[in-house]
Write a protein that holds these residues in place. Structure first.
Motif, mmCIF file in Angstrom:
data_model
loop_
_atom_site.group_PDB
_atom_site.id
_atom_site.type_symbol
_atom_site.label_atom_id
_atom_site.label_comp_id
_atom_site.label_asym_id
_atom_site.label_seq_id
_atom_site.Cartn_x
_atom_site.Cartn_y
_atom_site.Cartn_z
ATOM 1 N N GLY A 114 0.959 -1.386 0.064
ATOM 2 C CA GLY A 114 0.099 0.131 0.059
ATOM 3 C C GLY A 114 0.788 1.259 0.082
ATOM 4 N N ALA A 115 0.216 2.438 -0.022
ATOM 5 C CA ALA A 115 0.902 3.511 -0.169
ATOM 6 C C ALA A 115 1.440 3.746 1.649
ATOM 7 N N TYR A 140 -3.729 14.378 6.739
ATOM 8 C CA TYR A 140 -4.065 12.987 6.943
ATOM 9 C C TYR A 140 -3.415 12.539 8.293
ATOM 10 N N CYS A 185 -0.260 15.840 0.773
ATOM 11 C CA CYS A 185 -1.144 14.868 0.380
ATOM 12 C C CYS A 185 -2.160 15.559 -0.886
ATOM 13 N N ASN A 189 -6.597 14.628 1.705
ATOM 14 C CA ASN A 189 -7.473 13.927 2.724
ATOM 15 C C ASN A 189 -7.059 14.578 3.859
ATOM 16 N N TYR A 220 -4.833 9.825 -4.119
ATOM 17 C CA TYR A 220 -6.170 10.134 -4.967
ATOM 18 C C TYR A 220 -6.098 11.031 -6.081
ATOM 19 N N SER A 248 -1.097 4.710 -5.016
ATOM 20 C CA SER A 248 -1.842 3.731 -4.649
ATOM 21 C C SER A 248 -2.502 2.924 -5.374
ATOM 22 N N SER A 250 -5.013 1.325 -4.124
ATOM 23 C CA SER A 250 -6.272 0.754 -3.307
ATOM 24 C C SER A 250 -7.605 1.748 -3.674
ATOM 25 N N LYS A 251 -7.504 2.929 -4.063
ATOM 26 C CA LYS A 251 -8.920 3.809 -4.409
ATOM 27 C C LYS A 251 -9.090 3.676 -5.757
ATOM 28 N N ARG A 259 -3.684 -4.351 -0.538
ATOM 29 C CA ARG A 259 -2.366 -3.677 0.304
ATOM 30 C C ARG A 259 -1.500 -3.601 -0.856
ATOM 31 N N VAL A 260 -1.542 -2.905 -1.875
ATOM 32 C CA VAL A 260 -0.330 -2.691 -2.982
ATOM 33 C C VAL A 260 -0.231 -1.161 -3.182
ATOM 34 N N TYR A 338 -13.682 13.084 0.913
ATOM 35 C CA TYR A 338 -13.734 13.386 2.409
ATOM 36 C C TYR A 338 -14.139 14.938 2.158
HETATM 37 C C1 LIG Z 1 -4.041 10.243 2.131
HETATM 38 C C2 LIG Z 1 -3.816 8.630 2.104
HETATM 39 N N1 LIG Z 1 -2.625 8.257 2.154
HETATM 40 C C3 LIG Z 1 -2.414 6.814 2.136
HETATM 41 C C4 LIG Z 1 -3.546 6.023 2.489
HETATM 42 C C5 LIG Z 1 -3.244 4.606 2.450
HETATM 43 O O1 LIG Z 1 -3.313 4.012 1.415
HETATM 44 P P1 LIG Z 1 -2.914 2.526 0.990
HETATM 45 O O2 LIG Z 1 -4.079 1.549 1.181
HETATM 46 O O3 LIG Z 1 -2.412 2.356 -0.187
HETATM 47 O O4 LIG Z 1 -1.929 1.995 2.102
HETATM 48 C C6 LIG Z 1 -4.743 6.560 2.707
HETATM 49 C C7 LIG Z 1 -5.543 5.523 2.791
HETATM 50 O O5 LIG Z 1 -7.188 5.946 3.026
HETATM 51 C C8 LIG Z 1 -5.247 7.712 2.517
HETATM 52 O O6 LIG Z 1 -6.121 8.612 2.511
#
Ligand SMILES: Cc1ncc(COP(=O)(O)O)c(C=O)c1O
Length: 409
Positions: A114-115, A140, A185, A189, A220, A248, A250-251, A259-260, A338
């Protein structure tokens, strides 16, 4: 006054201190993760809390993972530390498409857990005990904990409250001889701001003039609204030797549980980060890397669909909040999913507000204090959930607010 950032501690949990390192004692599980945990103990809650998008991972990604597991025993084994070579190549191609930059997939890319792992490794790589790290406030929550874990000192620079945009003069003024890095970021977020290119270029100038690192969290990057453009900090060539850029899957591809993610940095920086990656993760899960490769190489309609659905959810959330003008005001989010809702309960802190909303209305939100001093007075709402979840949460909030919960405050 010290901000209470932990919802578990505010709810009465105490942690063992004896024998535990100072480093760990001074950090928290972020309230983003604590509030759903508390909610799961209460039961029957609806969430505007953690940023988990409701979408299932697209089928072609899932099928690629199944095929790889069935077809190749290597899928169940470690990959190379920096990640599977074809995925690093695909990431370099994707970065080139979205930012125009050329990176060497062999030397400047590492696939991470993940990030989040990349961000923690970035901070641990450049921050020594006592180093100052500039963070916008609010910010964040996990970035704050990562700086504290490295025994650095978070230096909060307030965002402009009317727009949540960067105050570049304030950033410049916050730099001291101890400043080591700026973490940014964008899209942001917890506020949903999409920072202006001109401001980001000013921040780069400040970083270069003062020999600082920039840790860019672009989780994002695909998600901006109303025709806005996202400006990646990876674009300006002059920042290369100062930048650690984190992305990331993820989103963008609804893969939060896989988790990448990945990090892009100049070879000399990445080589050092790899020591941490090796010590804490060895490699990102190979199966998830296969899935990430399928995500990058497959059709991209899924990304457009996710972004389209989130735009509708943003509009719905704003409409519902507009009906509660007596109780909240907010800045319309232009990116991510958000927003910070400033509540009209002047003597109530955000932890109390979010915990009462949880216990009394069974709605999960995140107390603004978790995001730094300027988060106080707000709750963070995520619109990653479905429209019916969002409506249900707001129905409950409306009923709760009608009961005048802060009458005695
Ligand atoms: C700003 C920010 N950075 C990092 C992450 C974590 O991302 P990842 O799921 O790739 O670890 C999130 C998850 O919500 C996030 O909002």
């Amino acid at each position: 006054m010290a901000l209470q950032r932990s919802a578990l501690v505010a709810s009465g949990k105490s942690y063992r201190a004896e024998g535990i390192s100072h480093r760990v004692r001074q950090i928290n599980i972020s309230a983003i993760k604590e509030m759903p945990l508390l909610g799961s103990r209460i039961g029957g809650c609806v969430s505007l809390g953690q940023g988990i998008p409701s979408f299932a991972t697209p089928l072609h990604i899932v099928e690629a993972a199944f095929d790889a597991l069935r077809g190749s025993p290597d899928t169940g084994k470690y990959s190379l530390g920096p990640g599977m070579a074809p995925l690093r190549k695909a990431v370099a191609r994707d970065l080139n498409l979205k930012t125009g930059i050329q990176v060497d997939p062999e030397r400047e890319i590492c696939i991470t857990v993940g990030a989040m792992e990349a961000l923690a490794a970035a901070v641990l790589t450049v921050v020594d005990r006592g180093d100052e790290v500039i963070l916008p406030s609010p910010n964040y929550a996990s970035h704050i904990e990562q700086v504290l874990l490295a025994e650095g000192i978070p230096v909060f620079v307030p965002l402009l409250q009317s727009s949540w945009q960067l105050d570049v003069e304030a950033v410049a003024k916050a730099v001291t001889s101890k400043t080591k890095a700026i973490i940014l970021c964008n899209p942001h977020n917890p506020t949903g701001a999409n920072f202006r290119e001109s401001d980001l270029r000013c921040v780069i100038k400040i970083a270069l003039e003062n020999n600082l690192f920039i840790i860019a969290d672009e989780t994002y990057d695909f998600l901006v609204y109303d025709g806005e453009r996202h400006f990646s900090l990876a674009v300006p060539p002059e920042v290369r030797e100062h930048l650690i850029a984190v992305f990331s899957f993820s989103k963008k591809y609804a893969m939060t549980g896989w988790r990448v993610g990945y990090v892009c940095a100049a070879e000399g920086i990445l080589d050092q980060m790899m020591k941490i990656h090796d010590a804490v993760a060895i490699c990102a899960p190979t199966l998830s890397q296969v899935a990430a490769l399928a995500a990058l190489s497959g059709p991209q309609d899924c990304v457009r669909e996710i972004a389209g659905a989130l735009l509708r959810r943003r509009n719905l959330t704003c409409e519902r909040l507009d009906r509660l003008q007596e109780h909240f005001n907010y800045v319309k989010p232009m990116g991510a999913y958000y927003l910070m809702a400033r509540f009209n309960a002047p003597h109530v802190d955000s932890m109390t507000y979010a915990l009462r909303l949880l216990h009394e209305a069974r709605v999960i939100s995140i107390p603004g204090a978790a995001f730094g001093p300027e988060g106080e007075g707000h709750i963070r709402l995520s619109f990653g959930g479905t429209e019916s979840e969002i409506n249900e949460a707001f129905d409950r909030m409306e009923r709760w607010l009608e009961s005048n919960p802060f009458h005695h405050a």
